[in-house]
Write a protein that holds these residues in place. Structure first.
Motif, PDB file in Angstrom:
ATOM      1  N   PHE A   1       0.826  -1.211   0.000  1.00  0.00           N
ATOM      2  CA  PHE A   1       0.000   0.000   0.000  1.00  0.00           C
ATOM      3  C   PHE A   1       0.861   1.262   0.000  1.00  0.00           C
ATOM      4  O   PHE A   1       0.469   2.291  -0.554  1.00  0.00           O
ATOM      5  CB  PHE A   1      -0.954   0.018   1.198  1.00  0.00           C
ATOM      6  N   LEU A   2       2.043   1.185   0.599  1.00  0.00           N
ATOM      7  CA  LEU A   2       2.945   2.334   0.541  1.00  0.00           C
ATOM      8  C   LEU A   2       3.280   2.678  -0.902  1.00  0.00           C
ATOM      9  O   LEU A   2       3.389   3.856  -1.267  1.00  0.00           O
ATOM     10  CB  LEU A   2       4.237   2.044   1.324  1.00  0.00           C
ATOM     11  N   HIS A   3       3.419   1.651  -1.745  1.00  0.00           N
ATOM     12  CA  HIS A   3       3.693   1.936  -3.157  1.00  0.00           C
ATOM     13  C   HIS A   3       2.463   2.536  -3.835  1.00  0.00           C
ATOM     14  O   HIS A   3       2.603   3.359  -4.743  1.00  0.00           O
ATOM     15  CB  HIS A   3       4.145   0.684  -3.896  1.00  0.00           C
ATOM     16  N   GLU A   4       1.281   2.132  -3.411  1.00  0.00           N
ATOM     17  CA  GLU A   4       0.079   2.800  -3.921  1.00  0.00           C
ATOM     18  C   GLU A   4       0.167   4.302  -3.656  1.00  0.00           C
ATOM     19  O   GLU A   4      -0.118   5.128  -4.534  1.00  0.00           O
ATOM     20  CB  GLU A   4      -1.182   2.254  -3.254  1.00  0.00           C
ATOM     21  N   LEU A   5       0.547   4.651  -2.437  1.00  0.00           N
ATOM     22  CA  LEU A   5       0.668   6.066  -2.087  1.00  0.00           C
ATOM     23  C   LEU A   5       1.767   6.735  -2.913  1.00  0.00           C
ATOM     24  O   LEU A   5       1.620   7.893  -3.335  1.00  0.00           O
ATOM     25  CB  LEU A   5       0.955   6.219  -0.591  1.00  0.00           C
ATOM     26  N   ASN A   6       2.848   6.021  -3.128  1.00  0.00           N
ATOM     27  CA  ASN A   6       3.940   6.539  -3.955  1.00  0.00           C
ATOM     28  C   ASN A   6       3.433   6.903  -5.350  1.00  0.00           C
ATOM     29  O   ASN A   6       3.783   7.958  -5.901  1.00  0.00           O
ATOM     30  CB  ASN A   6       5.045   5.483  -4.045  1.00  0.00           C
ATOM     31  N   VAL A   7       2.575   6.057  -5.902  1.00  0.00           N
ATOM     32  CA  VAL A   7       2.031   6.294  -7.240  1.00  0.00           C
ATOM     33  C   VAL A   7       0.988   7.397  -7.221  1.00  0.00           C
ATOM     34  O   VAL A   7       1.028   8.338  -8.030  1.00  0.00           O
ATOM     35  CB  VAL A   7       1.425   4.995  -7.815  1.00  0.00           C
ATOM     36  N   ILE A   8       0.053   7.312  -6.287  1.00  0.00           N
ATOM     37  CA  ILE A   8      -1.055   8.260  -6.236  1.00  0.00           C
ATOM     38  C   ILE A   8      -0.561   9.685  -6.008  1.00  0.00           C
ATOM     39  O   ILE A   8      -1.048  10.640  -6.627  1.00  0.00           O
ATOM     40  CB  ILE A   8      -2.050   7.858  -5.138  1.00  0.00           C
ATOM     41  N   TYR A   9       0.426   9.834  -5.117  1.00  0.00           N
ATOM     42  CA  TYR A   9       0.940  11.171  -4.814  1.00  0.00           C
ATOM     43  C   TYR A   9       2.098  11.568  -5.735  1.00  0.00           C
ATOM     44  O   TYR A   9       2.705  12.612  -5.543  1.00  0.00           O
ATOM     45  CB  TYR A   9       1.378  11.249  -3.351  1.00  0.00           C
ATOM     46  N   GLU A  10       2.395  10.713  -6.703  1.00  0.00           N
ATOM     47  CA  GLU A  10       3.413  10.993  -7.717  1.00  0.00           C
ATOM     48  C   GLU A  10       4.757  11.368  -7.094  1.00  0.00           C
ATOM     49  O   GLU A  10       5.409  12.332  -7.491  1.00  0.00           O
ATOM     50  CB  GLU A  10       2.923  12.102  -8.651  1.00  0.00           C
ATOM     51  N   CYS A  11       5.160  10.533  -6.109  1.00  0.00           N
ATOM     52  CA  CYS A  11       6.427  10.789  -5.422  1.00  0.00           C
ATOM     53  C   CYS A  11       7.631  10.380  -6.268  1.00  0.00           C
ATOM     54  O   CYS A  11       8.738  10.878  -6.059  1.00  0.00           O
ATOM     55  CB  CYS A  11       6.452  10.054  -4.089  1.00  0.00           C
ATOM     56  N   GLY A  12       7.429   9.443  -7.187  1.00  0.00           N
ATOM     57  CA  GLY A  12       8.493   9.064  -8.102  1.00  0.00           C
ATOM     58  C   GLY A  12       9.571   8.175  -7.532  1.00  0.00           C
ATOM     59  O   GLY A  12      10.646   8.023  -8.130  1.00  0.00           O
ATOM     60  N   LEU A  13       9.298   7.551  -6.376  1.00  0.00           N
ATOM     61  CA  LEU A  13      10.310   6.671  -5.786  1.00  0.00           C
ATOM     62  C   LEU A  13      10.362   5.344  -6.550  1.00  0.00           C
ATOM     63  O   LEU A  13       9.326   4.761  -6.861  1.00  0.00           O
ATOM     64  CB  LEU A  13       9.973   6.377  -4.320  1.00  0.00           C
ATOM     65  N   PRO A  14      11.567   4.830  -6.855  1.00  0.00           N
ATOM     66  CA  PRO A  14      11.652   3.492  -7.441  1.00  0.00           C
ATOM     67  C   PRO A  14      11.173   2.466  -6.422  1.00  0.00           C
ATOM     68  O   PRO A  14      11.229   2.704  -5.207  1.00  0.00           O
ATOM     69  CB  PRO A  14      13.139   3.331  -7.758  1.00  0.00           C
ATOM     70  N   LEU A  15      10.706   1.323  -6.899  1.00  0.00           N
ATOM     71  CA  LEU A  15      10.125   0.323  -6.007  1.00  0.00           C
ATOM     72  C   LEU A  15      11.043  -0.056  -4.847  1.00  0.00           C
ATOM     73  O   LEU A  15      10.590  -0.213  -3.715  1.00  0.00           O
ATOM     74  CB  LEU A  15       9.769  -0.932  -6.808  1.00  0.00           C
ATOM     75  N   ASN A  16      12.338  -0.202  -5.129  1.00  0.00           N
ATOM     76  CA  ASN A  16      13.253  -0.643  -4.069  1.00  0.00           C
ATOM     77  C   ASN A  16      13.579   0.455  -3.061  1.00  0.00           C
ATOM     78  O   ASN A  16      14.319   0.219  -2.112  1.00  0.00           O
ATOM     79  CB  ASN A  16      14.547  -1.200  -4.667  1.00  0.00           C
ATOM     80  N   LYS A  17      13.008   1.634  -3.247  1.00  0.00           N
ATOM     81  CA  LYS A  17      13.233   2.738  -2.308  1.00  0.00           C
ATOM     82  C   LYS A  17      11.963   3.123  -1.551  1.00  0.00           C
ATOM     83  O   LYS A  17      11.981   4.067  -0.764  1.00  0.00           O
ATOM     84  CB  LYS A  17      13.750   3.974  -3.062  1.00  0.00           C
ATOM     85  N   VAL A  18      10.874   2.408  -1.790  1.00  0.00           N
ATOM     86  CA  VAL A  18       9.600   2.761  -1.155  1.00  0.00           C
ATOM     87  C   VAL A  18       9.573   2.238   0.281  1.00  0.00           C
ATOM     88  O   VAL A  18       9.417   1.041   0.517  1.00  0.00           O
ATOM     89  CB  VAL A  18       8.405   2.207  -1.950  1.00  0.00           C
ATOM     90  N   ARG A  19       9.769   3.146   1.206  1.00  0.00           N
ATOM     91  CA  ARG A  19       9.693   2.841   2.633  1.00  0.00           C
ATOM     92  C   ARG A  19       8.988   4.004   3.331  1.00  0.00           C
ATOM     93  O   ARG A  19       8.820   5.072   2.752  1.00  0.00           O
ATOM     94  CB  ARG A  19      11.097   2.647   3.230  1.00  0.00           C
TER      95      ARG A  19
END
Length: 217
Positions: free
Chosen positions: A94-112
């Motif tokens: 779900f953190l990656h969902e937020l990364n996508v929705i808020y357009e944070c642009g973090l690569p998958l291996n950096k999503v924390r």
């Protein structure tokens, strides 16, 4: 439309998920989200699908545990630890969902949690969903905090200690130990896991819906 999880093939057996355990979270608002945001639709749906999949995977292990002899053997303990792994993986997905929705642009291996919070701050955005997760994990009595501690303990330290009840009103029940406090969680672990699954599904739906309403208002 909603695709509901109905079971999976494991060996020659077909596991059936009872009606109370359908863990495909609604996505009926996806088209509205795509219309109101600039996120990549494919990436958005992929992120949501992964969150839903982790919830289904946890449910599979829960169902397996409901149908095994409670002897504390390798099969039972392996499924117990696998449940914890996949269950807490819902939060990570779900953190990656937020990364996508808020357009944070973090690569998958950096999503924390920390990197997501920093990316949001750097872009002057605020995520109530992330704040909700942070608050739940900070509350030592919350279901998410207990799940995280048990997952971390079983993944990095040792198996989660169990308390067996023999005789009396609670005969046959098995408690898992709160590994941070060293005291049993006074609920049979299958009931505990089922309540966690329900809580996780509920909060994912709530957070997705609130995010939608803010972006379409």
């Amino acid at each position: 439309s909603v695709t509901k999880y109905s079971g999976t093939d494991i060996g020659q057996n077909r596991l059936k998920t009872p009606p109370r355990l359908h863990y495909q979270v609604k996505k009926s608002f996806n088209s509205m989200v795509r219309a109101s945001m600039t996120v990549n639709a494919q990436e958005f749906e992929s992120a949501q699908s992964r969150t839903d999949a982790k919830l289904r995977y946890a449910a599979i292990h829960y169902e397996e545990l409901r149908n095994v002899e409670r002897r504390g053997d390798d099969f039972e303990r392996a499924h117990q630890e696998s449940f914890l792994f996949h269950f807490f993986g819902v939060r990570d997905a779900f953190l990656h969902e937020l990364n996508v929705i808020y357009e944070c642009g973090l690569p998958l291996n950096k999503v924390r949690m920390e990197s997501l919070a920093k990316a949001l701050k750097d872009s002057t955005k605020q995520s109530n969903e992330l704040e909700t997760i942070v608050e739940l994990e900070a509350d030592r009595d919350s279901w998410l905090s207990r799940a995280k501690e048990m997952r971390d303990h079983s993944a990095h330290r040792h198996s989660v200690p169990r308390v067996y009840h023999v005789g009396g009103e609670r005969h046959g029940e098995i408690f898992l130990t709160d590994t941070e406090r060293g005291v049993p969680v006074e609920q049979d672990y299958l009931q505990l896991f089922e309540s966690w699954l329900g809580s996780m599904k509920e909060i994912i739906i709530q957070m997705r819906t609130k995010k939608l309403s803010r972006n379409t208002s």
